[in-house]
Design a protein around this motif. Structure first.
Motif, mmCIF file in Angstrom:
data_model
loop_
_atom_site.group_PDB
_atom_site.id
_atom_site.type_symbol
_atom_site.label_atom_id
_atom_site.label_comp_id
_atom_site.label_asym_id
_atom_site.label_seq_id
_atom_site.Cartn_x
_atom_site.Cartn_y
_atom_site.Cartn_z
ATOM 1 N N GLU A 32 0.829 -1.210 0.000
ATOM 2 C CA GLU A 32 0.000 0.000 0.000
ATOM 3 C C GLU A 32 0.867 1.264 0.000
ATOM 4 O O GLU A 32 0.559 2.243 -0.679
ATOM 5 C CB GLU A 32 -0.946 -0.002 1.202
ATOM 6 N N ASP A 33 1.976 1.230 0.743
ATOM 7 C CA ASP A 33 2.893 2.373 0.755
ATOM 8 C C ASP A 33 3.529 2.576 -0.617
ATOM 9 O O ASP A 33 3.701 3.706 -1.072
ATOM 10 C CB ASP A 33 3.989 2.177 1.807
ATOM 11 N N ALA A 34 3.876 1.480 -1.265
ATOM 12 C CA ALA A 34 4.467 1.567 -2.599
ATOM 13 C C ALA A 34 3.473 2.159 -3.591
ATOM 14 O O ALA A 34 3.842 2.989 -4.424
ATOM 15 C CB ALA A 34 4.929 0.191 -3.058
ATOM 16 N N ILE A 35 2.229 1.758 -3.502
ATOM 17 C CA ILE A 35 1.191 2.277 -4.408
ATOM 18 C C ILE A 35 0.986 3.767 -4.166
ATOM 19 O O ILE A 35 0.906 4.559 -5.111
ATOM 20 C CB ILE A 35 -0.124 1.495 -4.244
ATOM 21 N N THR A 36 0.922 4.164 -2.911
ATOM 22 C CA THR A 36 0.759 5.588 -2.577
ATOM 23 C C THR A 36 1.941 6.398 -3.107
ATOM 24 O O THR A 36 1.761 7.478 -3.672
ATOM 25 C CB THR A 36 0.619 5.771 -1.053
ATOM 26 N N SER A 37 3.153 5.876 -2.933
ATOM 27 C CA SER A 37 4.348 6.562 -3.437
ATOM 28 C C SER A 37 4.310 6.661 -4.956
ATOM 29 O O SER A 37 4.667 7.689 -5.531
ATOM 30 C CB SER A 37 5.609 5.824 -2.991
ATOM 31 N N TYR A 38 3.885 5.591 -5.610
ATOM 32 C CA TYR A 38 3.801 5.586 -7.063
ATOM 33 C C TYR A 38 2.798 6.643 -7.542
ATOM 34 O O TYR A 38 3.059 7.373 -8.496
ATOM 35 C CB TYR A 38 3.415 4.201 -7.581
ATOM 36 N N GLU A 39 1.658 6.732 -6.883
ATOM 37 C CA GLU A 39 0.649 7.731 -7.253
ATOM 38 C C GLU A 39 1.195 9.146 -7.083
ATOM 39 O O GLU A 39 0.992 10.006 -7.949
ATOM 40 C CB GLU A 39 -0.616 7.552 -6.406
ATOM 41 N N ARG A 40 1.889 9.380 -5.979
ATOM 42 C CA ARG A 40 2.482 10.704 -5.741
ATOM 43 C C ARG A 40 3.543 10.990 -6.813
ATOM 44 O O ARG A 40 3.627 12.091 -7.347
ATOM 45 C CB ARG A 40 3.085 10.761 -4.336
ATOM 46 N N GLY A 41 4.342 9.987 -7.125
ATOM 47 C CA GLY A 41 5.364 10.146 -8.148
ATOM 48 C C GLY A 41 4.771 10.467 -9.508
ATOM 49 O O GLY A 41 5.301 11.302 -10.244
ATOM 50 N N ALA A 42 3.680 9.813 -9.852
ATOM 51 C CA ALA A 42 3.017 10.078 -11.129
ATOM 52 C C ALA A 42 2.500 11.517 -11.181
ATOM 53 O O ALA A 42 2.630 12.201 -12.204
ATOM 54 C CB ALA A 42 1.878 9.086 -11.352
ATOM 55 N N ALA A 43 1.947 11.991 -10.082
ATOM 56 C CA ALA A 43 1.454 13.370 -10.027
ATOM 57 C C ALA A 43 2.617 14.357 -10.128
ATOM 58 O O ALA A 43 2.523 15.373 -10.822
ATOM 59 C CB ALA A 43 0.668 13.599 -8.738
ATOM 60 N N LEU A 44 3.720 14.058 -9.455
ATOM 61 C CA LEU A 44 4.896 14.923 -9.526
ATOM 62 C C LEU A 44 5.482 14.947 -10.932
ATOM 63 O O LEU A 44 5.875 15.998 -11.432
ATOM 64 C CB LEU A 44 5.958 14.453 -8.528
ATOM 65 N N ARG A 45 5.519 13.803 -11.591
ATOM 66 C CA ARG A 45 6.040 13.741 -12.950
ATOM 67 C C ARG A 45 5.201 14.604 -13.885
ATOM 68 O O ARG A 45 5.709 15.378 -14.694
ATOM 69 C CB ARG A 45 6.075 12.301 -13.473
ATOM 70 N N GLN A 46 3.893 14.497 -13.741
ATOM 71 C CA GLN A 46 2.986 15.286 -14.572
ATOM 72 C C GLN A 46 3.168 16.781 -14.294
ATOM 73 O O GLN A 46 3.199 17.595 -15.216
ATOM 74 C CB GLN A 46 1.547 14.869 -14.309
ATOM 75 N N TYR A 47 3.314 17.149 -13.035
ATOM 76 C CA TYR A 47 3.523 18.546 -12.651
ATOM 77 C C TYR A 47 4.834 19.075 -13.236
ATOM 78 O O TYR A 47 4.872 20.164 -13.802
ATOM 79 C CB TYR A 47 3.529 18.653 -11.123
ATOM 80 N N CYS A 48 5.908 18.285 -13.114
ATOM 81 C CA CYS A 48 7.203 18.700 -13.648
ATOM 82 C C CYS A 48 7.135 18.854 -15.166
ATOM 83 O O CYS A 48 7.691 19.806 -15.718
ATOM 84 C CB CYS A 48 8.288 17.694 -13.258
ATOM 85 N N GLN A 49 6.456 17.950 -15.841
ATOM 86 C CA GLN A 49 6.322 18.044 -17.292
ATOM 87 C C GLN A 49 5.576 19.311 -17.682
ATOM 88 O O GLN A 49 5.942 19.992 -18.638
ATOM 89 C CB GLN A 49 5.612 16.815 -17.860
ATOM 90 N N LYS A 50 4.532 19.649 -16.939
ATOM 91 C CA LYS A 50 3.773 20.870 -17.211
ATOM 92 C C LYS A 50 4.673 22.095 -17.057
ATOM 93 O O LYS A 50 4.648 23.004 -17.889
ATOM 94 C CB LYS A 50 2.580 20.963 -16.259
ATOM 95 N N LYS A 51 5.477 22.112 -15.991
ATOM 96 C CA LYS A 51 6.379 23.237 -15.758
ATOM 97 C C LYS A 51 7.425 23.334 -16.870
ATOM 98 O O LYS A 51 7.759 24.430 -17.323
ATOM 99 C CB LYS A 51 7.073 23.108 -14.401
ATOM 100 N N LEU A 52 7.947 22.201 -17.320
ATOM 101 C CA LEU A 52 8.910 22.207 -18.415
ATOM 102 C C LEU A 52 8.272 22.705 -19.707
ATOM 103 O O LEU A 52 8.882 23.468 -20.458
ATOM 104 C CB LEU A 52 9.485 20.808 -18.623
#
Length: 76
Positions: A32-52
């Motif tokens: 469950e912790d891994a899934i939560t981390s993965y979800e947060r990572g996916a959101a961060l990746r999308q945010y970083c891509q938007k900023k780029l």
């Protein structure tokens, strides 16, 4: 979860994403912790891509005039 991303700088978001990747590579005790981390990572990746993408659009909006000076053209 994405609401708190808007307060992050690109650099802070990227650092957090890198930390999550390192954490997932090492492994976590609970799935469950891994899934939560993965979800947060996916959101961060999308945010970083938007900023780029925004930064790239700003750079592309800078044009050189005939006299050699730089100017910014309006973004669509």
């Amino acid at each position: 979860m994405t609401d708190d991303l808007t307060n992050l700088s690109f650099e802070d978001a990227l650092a957090e994403l890198e930390a999550i990747v390192r954490q997932l590579e090492v492994g976590q005790p609970r799935l469950e912790d891994a899934i939560t981390s993965y979800e947060r990572g996916a959101a961060l990746r999308q945010y970083c891509q938007k900023k780029l993408d925004e930064a790239e659009a700003r750079v592309q909006a800078i044009v050189q005039r005939a006299d050699g000076t730089l100017d910014a053209k309006p973004m669509d």
